[in-house]
Structure formats: structure tokens, C-alpha cells
Design an enzyme around this catalytic site. Structure first.
Site, short mmCIF file in Angstrom:
data_model
loop_
_atom_site.label_atom_id
_atom_site.label_comp_id
_atom_site.label_asym_id
_atom_site.label_seq_id
_atom_site.Cartn_x
_atom_site.Cartn_y
_atom_site.Cartn_z
N LEU A 78 2.72 -2.58 76.08
CA LEU A 78 1.32 -2.93 75.89
C LEU A 78 0.47 -1.68 76.14
O LEU A 78 0.87 -0.79 76.88
CB LEU A 78 0.90 -4.04 76.86
CG LEU A 78 1.70 -5.35 76.74
CD1 LEU A 78 1.27 -6.35 77.80
CD2 LEU A 78 1.53 -5.96 75.35
N ASP A 79 -0.70 -1.62 75.51
CA ASP A 79 -1.56 -0.47 75.71
C ASP A 79 -2.97 -0.93 76.09
O ASP A 79 -3.22 -2.13 76.25
CB ASP A 79 -1.58 0.43 74.46
CG ASP A 79 -2.04 -0.30 73.21
OD1 ASP A 79 -2.83 -1.26 73.34
OD2 ASP A 79 -1.64 0.10 72.10
N SER A 80 -3.85 0.03 76.23
CA SER A 80 -5.20 -0.29 76.72
C SER A 80 -5.94 -1.22 75.76
O SER A 80 -6.76 -2.05 76.19
CB SER A 80 -6.01 0.99 76.92
OG SER A 80 -6.11 1.70 75.71
N ASP B 217 -4.50 -3.53 73.88
CA ASP B 217 -3.92 -4.86 74.14
C ASP B 217 -4.56 -5.49 75.37
O ASP B 217 -4.71 -6.71 75.45
CB ASP B 217 -2.41 -4.75 74.34
CG ASP B 217 -1.68 -4.28 73.09
OD1 ASP B 217 -2.16 -4.57 71.99
OD2 ASP B 217 -0.65 -3.62 73.24
N GLY B 218 -4.92 -4.65 76.34
CA GLY B 218 -5.56 -5.15 77.56
C GLY B 218 -6.82 -5.94 77.25
O GLY B 218 -7.11 -6.96 77.90
#
Lengths: 249, 83
Positions: free
Chosen positions: B37-39, B41-42
Site C-alpha cells: 500500500l502507498d500514501s 491508498d491511505g
């Protein structure tokens, strides 16, 4: 010695853009966007000058004719593998206007370059969703964007992990991704090498357009944006994996 | 809502939104290293959690979290979750 002269030339160009061009256009330009575009135009000329010098002292030869067809196109996201320190210069020299996503950690260590980067309106890669929104808004206005999806120079003999930022920006803006391959033989100024560690001869650079991805093909697939971005990035990786002799330098 | 129930809710969101294998989404699973997951996705996670659980959680808080368990713990504190 040859490379040293090239770094001096590049440094002088960067200082000129940062301390002469940028303050001047800020004062004269009618809007912040026009100021950014003027600085980007100056950076393009500085890149072209640097490349001319590198050719003159026989550090490299470049075949990048295929990129000329992009100059006349509208908004697009140019992505490329990142074998050397010169990649942004090689690509940027073709386009009077080219936004760029830059490594935030790297700019923190380069105060002079950082000044030019800010004046050009380049986007730092640590801003998450707001960077995506910012880049998408520029593309909607017809601007071009350069992204190195690995986020840093490619490791020797392979690719780094491709981040999904380019796909998110494409999906948010509707702009296509154009995948450019950069080949360099013998490889110079690569990851983990010091700037002065260059083979004695001349490196040959070849830049090619390897493929295009239309975000509409992913956005309309009945899945959410996170999954669309993943699929688009997987297809982007596939383009590079199918290209011979790109990552094996 | 218990932490076990909260973990199930979080798991359902992550599986649905990011096409993850449910078996991957354990309490100790690392958001970046294990689940990729990445920022960006956050932001999706925050939106879905707020809609599902009616809690307020910021993008910055999510960015600071390392594991699925960190999300569950933060949600438990907001929803008075008990073990």
C-alpha cells in the site's frame, strides 16, 4: 577531466537559472504559471547546452529522434527507466515545457538546484494525494509531465520497484502515459557509482518510445481507482520487461 | 465493537479495495512492505473507514501507521473497542 568540465558547465547553468533567470521572470511574468513556464523553457535550453557540451567532449552520443514526435503532442505523462544521472537532461532537452516529479530527499541536499526546481514549479515526490491532484490539474491544462516511476536511479541489471504515482495521475487527468526506454552502453553515472567513475570511452544513449497506455482503458473497467492504478502500473512494468537490453547494463 | 470485529472490518475494506488475499491481511501485516500500500491508498482507506465506522481519522495518522494492527488500535480508541 572531460566529465569534470561537464559538471562545471552544468553547475554554472543551474546557478544561472536559479539566480538570474528565476528572479527575473518572477518580476516580469504576468502570472505564477507563466513564470514557471518561462523557467522551464530556460531549463530546457540549459539541458540542450549541457548535452551539446557532453557531445563535444565525447562523453556520449545520443539517438533520441523518436522523442521529437512527442513535442507536438498535447498533455501526456512521459515515464522512463532511470539508468543514469543524465536521464532528465536527455528527455528534458526535447520539451520547452516539462513538469517533473523530483525526489524530495535529493532536493533537500542541493540548495542551488532546489532553487531552480522551485522556480520551475516541479513537484516533490513526498506530497502523496496532493501531488497527484497538482500534477493532474497541470495535465488538464495541457502541460506535459515527466515521471521516473522507480523514484530513483535503476539498479544495475534490473529495475527498481515501479510506484503507482504515474498511473494515479493518468487516471485523475485522463492524460496518456508514454513509456520511454533509455539504453546506455557502456553505462555511466548509474546507481551506486560516484560521479567521476566513468569509463574512458564514449557512452551511447538510445531513447525510444516503447509503448503507450490510455487511462480510459482502466478507468472504465468497472473497478475502483486503486485497482485501476495497480493494473495500469502492472502493464507499464510489462512494457519494460518486454524490452530487450534495457535493464541488463 | 471488539478489536476482532474491527480487524474484520478493516480486512474487508483492504481486500475489496486493493484486491488483497484475505489471508495476507493479518494484524501484524505491514501496510507498505507486506501489502504494497502507498500514501495514495491511505486516502482511500481513510474515506472507507470514515464511511463504514463513522470515525474521524486523518491522512497523516494513516501515513504514520505501520501495520494493520496499528489501524485497528487507533479505531478501537475511537470506538471504545474492547478485547
Amino acid at each position: 577531466m572531460r566529465l569534470g568540465s561537464a559538471f562545471v558547465e552544468f553547475g554554472i547553468s543551474a546557478l544561472f537559472v536559479a539566480f538570474v533567470v528565476a528572479p527575473l521572470v518572477r518580476r516580469l511574468a504576468k502570472s505564477p504559471e507563466r513564470a514557471e513556464l518561462a523557467v522551464q523553457g530556460a531549463i530546457r535550453r540549459a539541458y540542450a547546452l549541457s548535452l551539446a557540451w557532453l557531445r563535444l567532449v565525447r562523453i556520449l552520443t545520443v539517438d533520441s529522434k523518436e522523442l521529437e514526435q512527442l513535442a507536438g503532442e498535447g498533455a501526456c505523462i512521459v515515464v522512463a527507466n532511470h539508468p543514469t544521472m543524465l536521464d532528465v537532461v536527455l528527455i528534458g532537452s526535447h520539451f520547452p515545457q516539462m513538469d517533473c516529479i523530483v525526489n524530495a530527499g535529493w532536493t533537500a541536499n542541493s540548495p542551488f538546484l532546489s532553487r531552480a526546481i522551485d522556480a520551475a514549479g516541479y513537484v516533490r515526490n513526498d506530497a502523496g494525494q496532493s501531488a497527484v491532484d497538482d500534477c493532474a490539474a497541470r495535465l488538464v491544462r495541457g502541460r506535459k509531465l515527466l515521471v521516473f516511476p522507480e523514484g530513483t536511479r535503476s539498479p544495475w541489471g534490473s529495475y527498481g520497484k515501479f510506484r503507482r504515482g504515474a498511473a494515479h495521475i493518468a487516471l485523475a487527468s485522463g492524460a496518456p502515459i508514454v513509456a520511454v526506454t533509455i539504453r546506455c552502453r557502456p553505462r555511466m553515472l548509474g546507481s551506486g557509482r560516484r560521479w567521476h567513475e566513468v569509463a574512458g570511452g564514449t557512452s551511447r544513449f538510445e531513447l525510444r518510445i516503447a509503448g503507450r497506455l490510455d487511462p480510459a482503458a482502466y478507468d472504465g473497467a468497472g473497478v475502483g481507482l486503486p485497482i485501476a492504478a495497480r493494473r495500469m502500473t502492472e502493464d507499464l512494468v510489462r512494457i519494460y520487461l518486454q524490452e530487450p537490453d534495457v535493464a541488463d547494463a | 465493537m471488539t478489536e476482532t470485529e474491527l480487524l474484520e472490518r478493516v480486512r474487508s475494506i483492504l481486500v475489496r479495495e486493493f484486491e488483497l488475499d484475505p489471508g495476507q491481511v493479518t494484524s501484524s501485516a505491514r501496510l507498505v512492505d507486506d501489502l504494497d500500500l502507498d500514501s495514495i491508498d491511505g486516502v482511500t482507506i481513510v474515506v472507507r473507514l470514515e464511511a463504514l465506522l463513522h470515525v474521524s481519522i486523518t491522512d497523516e495518522e494513516i501515513q504514520a501507521m505501520t501495520t494493520v494492527g496499528d489501524i485497528v488500535t487507533a479505531l478501537a480508541a475511537r470506538t471504545d473497542g474492547t478485547r
